[in-house]
Design a protein around this motif. Structure first.
Motif, PDB file in Angstrom:
ATOM      1  N   GLU B  81      46.339  56.026  43.804  1.00 16.34           N
ATOM      2  CA  GLU B  81      45.283  55.662  42.931  1.00 16.34           C
ATOM      3  C   GLU B  81      45.655  54.708  41.761  1.00 16.34           C
ATOM      4  OE1 GLU B  81      41.813  58.154  40.306  1.00 16.34           O
ATOM      5  OE2 GLU B  81      43.456  59.329  41.278  1.00 16.34           O
ATOM      6  N   LEU B  82      44.762  53.817  41.567  1.00  9.65           N
ATOM      7  CA  LEU B  82      45.157  52.951  40.483  1.00  9.65           C
ATOM      8  C   LEU B  82      45.542  53.087  39.243  1.00  9.65           C
ATOM      9  CD1 LEU B  82      42.380  49.920  40.789  1.00  9.65           C
ATOM     10  CD2 LEU B  82      44.929  49.712  40.787  1.00  9.65           C
ATOM     11  N   ALA B  83      44.820  54.138  38.624  1.00 10.76           N
ATOM     12  CA  ALA B  83      45.468  54.577  37.246  1.00 10.76           C
ATOM     13  C   ALA B  83      46.668  55.175  37.459  1.00 10.76           C
ATOM     14  CB  ALA B  83      44.454  55.690  36.903  1.00 10.76           C
ATOM     15  N   VAL B  84      47.025  55.853  38.460  1.00  5.94           N
ATOM     16  CA  VAL B  84      48.354  56.378  38.273  1.00  5.94           C
ATOM     17  C   VAL B  84      49.446  55.552  38.644  1.00  5.94           C
ATOM     18  CG1 VAL B  84      50.106  57.786  40.035  1.00  5.94           C
ATOM     19  CG2 VAL B  84      47.771  58.635  39.526  1.00  5.94           C
ATOM     20  N   MET B 135      53.837  42.007  38.223  1.00  7.86           N
ATOM     21  CA  MET B 135      52.543  42.968  38.170  1.00  7.86           C
ATOM     22  C   MET B 135      51.530  41.700  38.239  1.00  7.86           C
ATOM     23  SD  MET B 135      51.074  45.032  34.890  1.00  7.86           S
ATOM     24  CE  MET B 135      49.695  45.933  35.414  1.00  7.86           C
ATOM     25  N   SER B 136      51.700  40.740  37.997  1.00 14.80           N
ATOM     26  CA  SER B 136      50.692  39.746  38.354  1.00 14.80           C
ATOM     27  C   SER B 136      50.201  39.612  39.706  1.00 14.80           C
ATOM     28  CB  SER B 136      50.942  38.358  37.846  1.00 14.80           C
ATOM     29  OG  SER B 136      49.937  37.332  38.352  1.00 14.80           O
ATOM     30  N   ASP B 137      51.340  39.451  40.625  1.00 13.98           N
ATOM     31  CA  ASP B 137      51.140  39.614  42.200  1.00 13.98           C
ATOM     32  C   ASP B 137      50.473  40.944  42.547  1.00 13.98           C
ATOM     33  OD1 ASP B 137      52.360  37.260  42.468  1.00 13.98           O
ATOM     34  OD2 ASP B 137      54.356  38.050  43.487  1.00 13.98           O
ATOM     35  N   TRP B 138      50.903  41.974  41.920  1.00 16.40           N
ATOM     36  CA  TRP B 138      50.212  43.260  42.535  1.00 16.40           C
ATOM     37  C   TRP B 138      48.529  43.212  42.212  1.00 16.40           C
ATOM     38  CZ3 TRP B 138      48.712  47.402  39.108  1.00 16.40           C
ATOM     39  CH2 TRP B 138      48.334  48.742  39.873  1.00 16.40           C
ATOM     40  N   LEU B 139      48.525  42.891  40.841  1.00 15.75           N
ATOM     41  CA  LEU B 139      46.906  42.840  40.436  1.00 15.75           C
ATOM     42  C   LEU B 139      46.207  41.806  41.403  1.00 15.75           C
ATOM     43  CD1 LEU B 139      47.138  42.640  36.376  1.00 15.75           C
ATOM     44  CD2 LEU B 139      46.905  44.723  38.015  1.00 15.75           C
ATOM     45  N   GLY B 140      46.786  40.837  41.662  1.00 15.28           N
ATOM     46  CA  GLY B 140      46.072  39.850  42.473  1.00 15.28           C
ATOM     47  C   GLY B 140      45.450  40.440  43.838  1.00 15.28           C
ATOM     48  N   GLN B 141      46.581  41.209  44.436  1.00 12.91           N
ATOM     49  CA  GLN B 141      46.199  41.844  45.376  1.00 12.91           C
ATOM     50  C   GLN B 141      45.164  43.049  45.305  1.00 12.91           C
ATOM     51  OE1 GLN B 141      49.928  43.665  46.903  1.00 12.91           O
ATOM     52  NE2 GLN B 141      51.115  41.757  46.790  1.00 12.91           N
ATOM     53  N   GLU B 142      45.285  43.846  44.290  1.00  8.78           N
ATOM     54  CA  GLU B 142      44.368  44.608  44.174  1.00  8.78           C
ATOM     55  C   GLU B 142      42.652  44.100  44.012  1.00  8.78           C
ATOM     56  OE1 GLU B 142      44.745  48.010  44.369  1.00  8.78           O
ATOM     57  OE2 GLU B 142      46.626  47.626  44.803  1.00  8.78           O
ATOM     58  N   LEU B 148      39.979  46.026  42.041  1.00 11.55           N
ATOM     59  CA  LEU B 148      39.714  45.420  40.604  1.00 11.55           C
ATOM     60  C   LEU B 148      38.847  44.256  40.434  1.00 11.55           C
ATOM     61  CD1 LEU B 148      43.640  45.249  39.188  1.00 11.55           C
ATOM     62  CD2 LEU B 148      41.722  47.057  38.568  1.00 11.55           C
ATOM     63  N   GLN B 149      38.282  43.937  39.432  1.00  7.28           N
ATOM     64  CA  GLN B 149      37.335  43.087  39.584  1.00  7.28           C
ATOM     65  C   GLN B 149      37.861  41.688  39.541  1.00  7.28           C
ATOM     66  OE1 GLN B 149      34.527  43.015  36.363  1.00  7.28           O
ATOM     67  NE2 GLN B 149      34.356  45.003  36.150  1.00  7.28           N
ATOM     68  N   PRO B 150      37.392  40.514  40.218  1.00  8.61           N
ATOM     69  CA  PRO B 150      38.265  39.384  40.260  1.00  8.61           C
ATOM     70  C   PRO B 150      38.050  38.833  39.114  1.00  8.61           C
ATOM     71  CG  PRO B 150      35.892  39.191  41.356  1.00  8.61           C
ATOM     72  CD  PRO B 150      36.015  40.583  40.833  1.00  8.61           C
ATOM     73  N   SER B 151      39.462  38.253  38.748  1.00  6.06           N
ATOM     74  CA  SER B 151      39.846  37.709  37.255  1.00  6.06           C
ATOM     75  C   SER B 151      41.025  37.099  37.402  1.00  6.06           C
ATOM     76  CB  SER B 151      39.723  38.975  36.558  1.00  6.06           C
ATOM     77  OG  SER B 151      40.022  38.371  35.142  1.00  6.06           O
ATOM     78  N   ALA B 201      38.474  47.456  36.158  1.00  6.41           N
ATOM     79  CA  ALA B 201      38.345  48.108  37.337  1.00  6.41           C
ATOM     80  C   ALA B 201      36.774  47.865  38.012  1.00  6.41           C
ATOM     81  CB  ALA B 201      38.109  49.894  37.093  1.00  6.41           C
ATOM     82  N   ALA B 202      36.791  48.019  39.353  1.00  3.53           N
ATOM     83  CA  ALA B 202      35.773  47.769  39.882  1.00  3.53           C
ATOM     84  C   ALA B 202      34.483  49.068  39.686  1.00  3.53           C
ATOM     85  CB  ALA B 202      35.680  47.730  41.607  1.00  3.53           C
TER      86      ALA B 202
END
Lengths: 211, 211, 211, 211
Positions: B81-84, B135-142, B148-151, B201-202
């Motif tokens: 899960e994302l939050a985890v 972290m940026s890489d990971w967030l991009g993937q999500e 995650l909302q696109p941003s 979060a989406a």
DNA sequence: GATGAATGAGGGTTCATTCAT
DNA sequence: AATGAATGAACCCTCATTCAT
């Protein structure tokens, strides 16, 4: 009101001003009392008539510098939309973080925090803590007024200030950036306000911009 | 396998270790080569057989310390899960900020950033920037995965890291707190995750705890 | 003929050569054994296998340098007109005074004459005194042959050599002139021969040039 | 009359005097500021209140020593027989060459001419060149008066001074003789006058003594 | 009250010399 | 026999502090 049986305050200020120039430029260890005397346009002996040691003069300089920084936060927050007020506070905080004066003070206080814990405390109290208390008060009022969700106002204020340092906080302290464009500041502060209100506002969440 | 025609690396490490102790305690200017020699248990002359000057020894110490910090972020982020995951990353970041080693390194690099801009850069690159890229890489993937909302993923990562420093970031750097309870860390990291997901979060926003 | 149970002479020469380069460039105090070792392409330890101390190496260098200078005077004086022979001797003496090698040796021996009186003596004996003895012998023969007025031949030789240093002797030693034209050398040597023969020749005096 | 706003000149002299003792004994490189401070009976720090560096103190010492040497030649040459005047000048020159003060100055200036070309120049100008100019003037007058054959007066003066260094000039500089008897001085100066006049006098040549 | 000359401990650095390898 | 890492004394210079004026 004056101190007739004391050293004249003007010369004291004059010395502290010289100390500020030199400490700011060279740091504590790098500064020499000779140079400070030169910059303050007094003799070395006079330095010791006003301050018993280099460390005491340093303390006086830091305290004075802290005191002159705090004023930045005085006039804040009227009655208007929440986002606008937050934005103004955020802009002010960003300006403080980016200002050369506060930067140099922060760097020198961090450098000498081990040797002068008292000064680190003073810096903290007159700077961040004061701002925090101020904003925490205001947030508490807004919560009670129902415009923000009820929550720990101090923690909320801390989160907002943390968000205001996004991107340039650390780089600035490392002297890796010398100037920051207004667009970037707007971006950071805007982002801080958005995240803050999305969680704390009583109303519906604000949309994110598409990247 | 050994290095027969070089200065033995072990003694080099021994010297750097002594330098670490003294630089850490006294800062760059406050440290004396005599003390370093004493702590490293070598003669002052030997120092100069391994490093041509105090500044070079300082650089070697900082670079080595930076290198030993970076590993903290290597193994992260599986499928859960994302939050985890965010919580784990946040905990790790908080641990880094609070660790004595990184703290002392940050303080000394900030102190000498004016004199050694190169070291500030190294610190930035091996520390914050690497973590950020990761972290940026990971967030991009999500974001691409729709969780995650696109941003702008880099900006989002920067905001998250900024939030992780809430409350103890600056106080720690000023040496105003020596220990932090796990409860407080959980509070800060939890708060960071909440604000982050509420905006990025989406899905629907997470509720705030009542104070 | 070789010295089988001794240090090889070639390495000794190699070391002295390195010493020559460094002593010549830096003087005795200014030279460091490290630099000499570097220039001689041997280790510092080897230096001390061949010479017990810096001062002994210095002595060896000076002695060798003195020995290599003396050869300049070997082939002199055939049967020809007096003025011609004198001129040749004078030219040789002038060349010696002006040569960089002898100059640097003189300067270094003078510098260290207080600390190394023995070396000053060696310099004197292998250099000036040998030349003096040689010329004195020859002058004595000429006096006995009736071509020069009977007189103290050693004193006469000393006067001639003194005259050969007219004008550039001291300036050269003070490094105030770096090059001397052949015209000037001819002028000085010619003047020396003229003054010498005007007093010592058995025949009539030589006229002076009109200024 | 005093110098209220300056470092007292007396202490300056005191320091230079200490420097003179040590530089004279050890040369420039061999002298240590500690020893100079000891000999001058001041603290090491005080040295640096008066002179910014060792080299500056050295320069001050050399310049002062040069200045104190020059006076030797002031009062010379009245109306009397040529040989008598020449003899007096020669004796004075010999005394100068033989004096411990000028000797030690010459040796140290020669030693450091490479490092301090300016001091070599000062030495040359205040010493030899001044004497030369003085004698050259006088010789020029005598030539015009017809008591000397017309010739280049400067070159003649140079030759005379060169002759005055016969025998003990170099040996003295090498510290190979410590005292010189008056008889020997008379011999050398007498020989110089004889050779000089035999060539330059308008009248008949002077006979040589039989050895 | 203001001065700045004097101090001496300590700063970073170099270097002749030694000795285990 | 050759090496070069290790030493520690000594180098030049700086500086916080004192005190007589």
């Amino acid at each position: 009101m004056a101190e007739p049986d004391e050293h004249p305050a003007s010369k004291r200020r004059q010395i502290i001003h010289g100390a500020e120039i030199v400490f700011t430029e060279c740091g504590y260890e790098g500064a020499s009392m000779s140079r400070i005397a030169l910059r303050a346009a007094v003799s070395k002996g006079t330095l010791y008539n006003y301050f018993t040691s280099k460390s005491e003069l340093f303390a006086a300089f830091v305290e004075q510098a802290c005191a002159s920084l705090i004023q930045v936060f005085e006039p804040v927050c009227e009655q208007e939309e929440l986002a606008v007020t937050l934005n103004r506070i955020g802009q002010r905080m960003a300006a403080l973080i980016l200002s050369p004066d506060s930067l140099v003070l922060f760097r020198i206080v961090v450098s000498e925090a081990g040797k002068f814990p008292h000064l680190a405390q003073i810096f903290w109290q007159t700077g961040p803590q004061t701002a925090l208390a101020y904003m925490s008060d205001w947030l508490g009022q807004e919560m009670q007024a129902g415009r923000l969700q009820p929550s720990d106002p101090t923690f909320a204020a801390e989160q907002f200030f943390a968000l205001c340092q996004t991107r340039f906080g650390m780089k600035r302290r490392l002297l890796l950036v010398t100037e920051t464009s207004q667009e970037e500041i707007d971006l950071v502060v805007g982002g801080a306000v958005r995240l803050f209100l999305n969680s704390y506002a009583a109303a519906a969440p604000v949309g994110l911009p598409r990247s």
